[in-house]
Structure formats: C-alpha cells, structure tokens
Scaffold this active site. Structure first.
Site, PDB file in Angstrom:
ATOM      1  N   SER A 214      -3.407  -7.752   2.840  1.00 38.80           N
ATOM      2  CA  SER A 214      -2.957  -7.275   3.939  1.00 38.80           C
ATOM      3  C   SER A 214      -3.496  -9.161   4.421  1.00 38.80           C
ATOM      4  O   SER A 214      -3.328  -8.732   5.857  1.00 38.80           O
ATOM      5  CB  SER A 214      -4.424  -6.657   4.425  1.00 38.80           C
ATOM      6  OG  SER A 214      -4.319  -5.210   4.694  1.00 38.80           O
TER       7      SER A 214
ATOM      8  N   HIS B   9       0.411  -1.368  -0.105  1.00 40.38           N
ATOM      9  CA  HIS B   9      -0.102  -0.500   0.453  1.00 40.38           C
ATOM     10  C   HIS B   9       0.642   0.816  -0.039  1.00 40.38           C
ATOM     11  O   HIS B   9       0.675   2.084  -0.576  1.00 40.38           O
ATOM     12  CB  HIS B   9      -1.209  -0.131   1.402  1.00 40.38           C
ATOM     13  CG  HIS B   9      -1.794  -1.113   1.649  1.00 40.38           C
ATOM     14  ND1 HIS B   9      -2.315  -1.699   1.870  1.00 40.38           N
ATOM     15  CD2 HIS B   9      -2.878  -1.642   0.344  1.00 40.38           C
ATOM     16  CE1 HIS B   9      -3.575  -2.694   2.472  1.00 40.38           C
ATOM     17  NE2 HIS B   9      -3.780  -2.412   1.192  1.00 40.38           N
TER      18      HIS B   9
ATOM     19  N   ARG C  65      -2.029  -6.235  -8.321  1.00 42.42           N
ATOM     20  CA  ARG C  65      -1.245  -6.884  -7.954  1.00 42.42           C
ATOM     21  C   ARG C  65      -0.962  -7.844  -8.849  1.00 42.42           C
ATOM     22  O   ARG C  65       0.467  -8.415 -10.620  1.00 42.42           O
ATOM     23  CB  ARG C  65      -1.430  -7.219  -6.489  1.00 42.42           C
ATOM     24  CG  ARG C  65      -1.155  -6.497  -5.949  1.00 42.42           C
ATOM     25  CD  ARG C  65      -0.869  -7.958  -4.459  1.00 42.42           C
ATOM     26  NE  ARG C  65      -2.947  -7.006  -4.899  1.00 42.42           N
ATOM     27  CZ  ARG C  65      -3.975  -6.912  -3.655  1.00 42.42           C
ATOM     28  NH1 ARG C  65      -3.241  -7.228  -2.570  1.00 42.42           N
ATOM     29  NH2 ARG C  65      -5.105  -7.019  -3.705  1.00 42.42           N
TER      30      ARG C  65
ATOM     31  N   LYS D 279     -16.282  -7.630   5.236  1.00 42.93           N
ATOM     32  CA  LYS D 279     -15.015  -7.963   4.966  1.00 42.93           C
ATOM     33  C   LYS D 279     -14.266  -8.561   6.947  1.00 42.93           C
ATOM     34  O   LYS D 279     -13.834  -8.871   7.367  1.00 42.93           O
ATOM     35  CB  LYS D 279     -13.804  -7.011   4.849  1.00 42.93           C
ATOM     36  CG  LYS D 279     -14.065  -7.353   3.101  1.00 42.93           C
ATOM     37  CD  LYS D 279     -12.743  -6.662   2.010  1.00 42.93           C
ATOM     38  CE  LYS D 279     -12.607  -6.497   1.441  1.00 42.93           C
ATOM     39  NZ  LYS D 279     -11.811  -6.144   0.417  1.00 42.93           N
TER      40      LYS D 279
END
Ligand code: ADP
Length: 160
Positions: free
Chosen positions: A129, A18, A91, A42
């Site tokens: 994460s 990030h 990514r 989430k």
C-alpha cells in the site's frame, strides 16, 4: 463445522497483492473475514470506513468473503468470531521477522487459533500500500497495482 479465517491488515488501500491473498484464502476456507485494523500509529490515508467500502467493492464477486473493521486485539476478535485461523501474506524475507514475532505473541495469547502464511504471487512481491500511495502521489499509472475503484479513490485523494 464452518471453517472461518480472518485476514487482518491495514488495507490502506487494498491492492492486487491483498486481493490475491484474500481470493486464495477463500478457496481453502469456508468463510474469510477481512478485518480492517485501525492502527493510528500508521496515520492512514483512508479512514476505516473508506478502507472497508473499497474492500467491499473489490471483493463483491467472492461469495464467502466479508469485510469488517476492528479496534480490539486480533486474537480477542478472532476468538469472538469463532475463527479457526488467521491468514497473513509473506512477500519477502523482510516480512518474515516481524511476522514471526507477532505470530509467537498471538500463539501465547490464544494457542487454539492457527496462523497460516501464504507466499505472495511473484508478480506482487514488491507491491505494498505504501508503494502504491507514493507512486499515486506523482500521478503515475497504477492500474496494474490496484483495482479500478481504488485507483479512482487515490486519484481523488491526490487531486489538486
Ligand atoms: P499490516 O499493516 O498488518 O501489515 P497490510 O495492509 O500492509 O497490513 O497487509 C495485510 C496483509 O496482506 C499482510 O499479511 C501482508 O503481508 C499481506 N500483503 C500485503 N501486500 C501483499 C502482497 N503484495 N503480496 C502478498 N501479501 C501481501
């Protein structure tokens, strides 16, 4: 005119991946606002205030970066802030399909605000994460994945 970009995400917690996107974005735009979204689906490990505090700490060397939280629709938030752009990181090909869907929807909602994608720095292409949390749970070394304050906060969460 000041060019503002919003960098939206969950940041649960912020990683070097990030930070790399935020730093690179901050070189291109006059101002970058990192917007922490409260996505309850989430089930985050860190609450919004914790995520904001960690982001503030690890971006304090960046003069044109500020941190905020948001409960609204991203495009409404961006319009309200008079932002010109949204920045997202990519990514792998797996990110691409989801980002295409979101970006098409966002454009439908507000065609004035452009979305810019930045390709990950190769060294962070497998960093997320979720991976960090998984590894931290087993007390493995995460010092090259997250900044020191985040490492500390994760240790604290998984203590005991
Ligand atoms: P979201 O839940 O919206 O995907 P994240 O916190 O996972 O939020 O990610 C926020 C943004 O940072 C996204 O654009 C994501 O693609 C990007 N990002 C996350 N990890 C990396 C990484 N390792 N390299 C580049 N970009 C990343």
């Amino acid at each position: 005119m000041t060019r503002l970009a919003i960098c939206p995400g969950s940041f649960d917690p912020v990683t070097y991946g990030h930070l790399d996107i935020i730093q690179r974005g901050a070189k291109v735009f006059d101002q970058v606002t990192v917007a922490v979204f409260n996505n309850q689906s989430k089930a985050p490990l860190f609450d919004v205030n914790e995520r904001v505090s960690l982001l503030e700490e690890v971006t304090k060397h960046l003069d044109n970066v500020s941190i905020d939280s948001c409960d609204d629709l991203l495009m409404e938030y961006a319009e309200e802030k008079n932002a010109q752009a949204i920045i997202r990181g990519l990514r792998a090909v797996s990110d691409f399909e989801y980002e295409m869907q979101i970006t098409s929807m966002n454009r439908k909602l507000n065609a004035k605000i452009e979305t810019f994608f930045m390709m990950t720095n190769n060294q962070y292409s497998f960093l997320s994460s979720s991976i960090v949390k998984e590894v931290a749970k087993y007390r493995a070394n995460i010092s090259d994945l997250v900044p020191p304050p985040v490492e500390e906060a994760l240790k604290e969460k998984y203590r005991g």
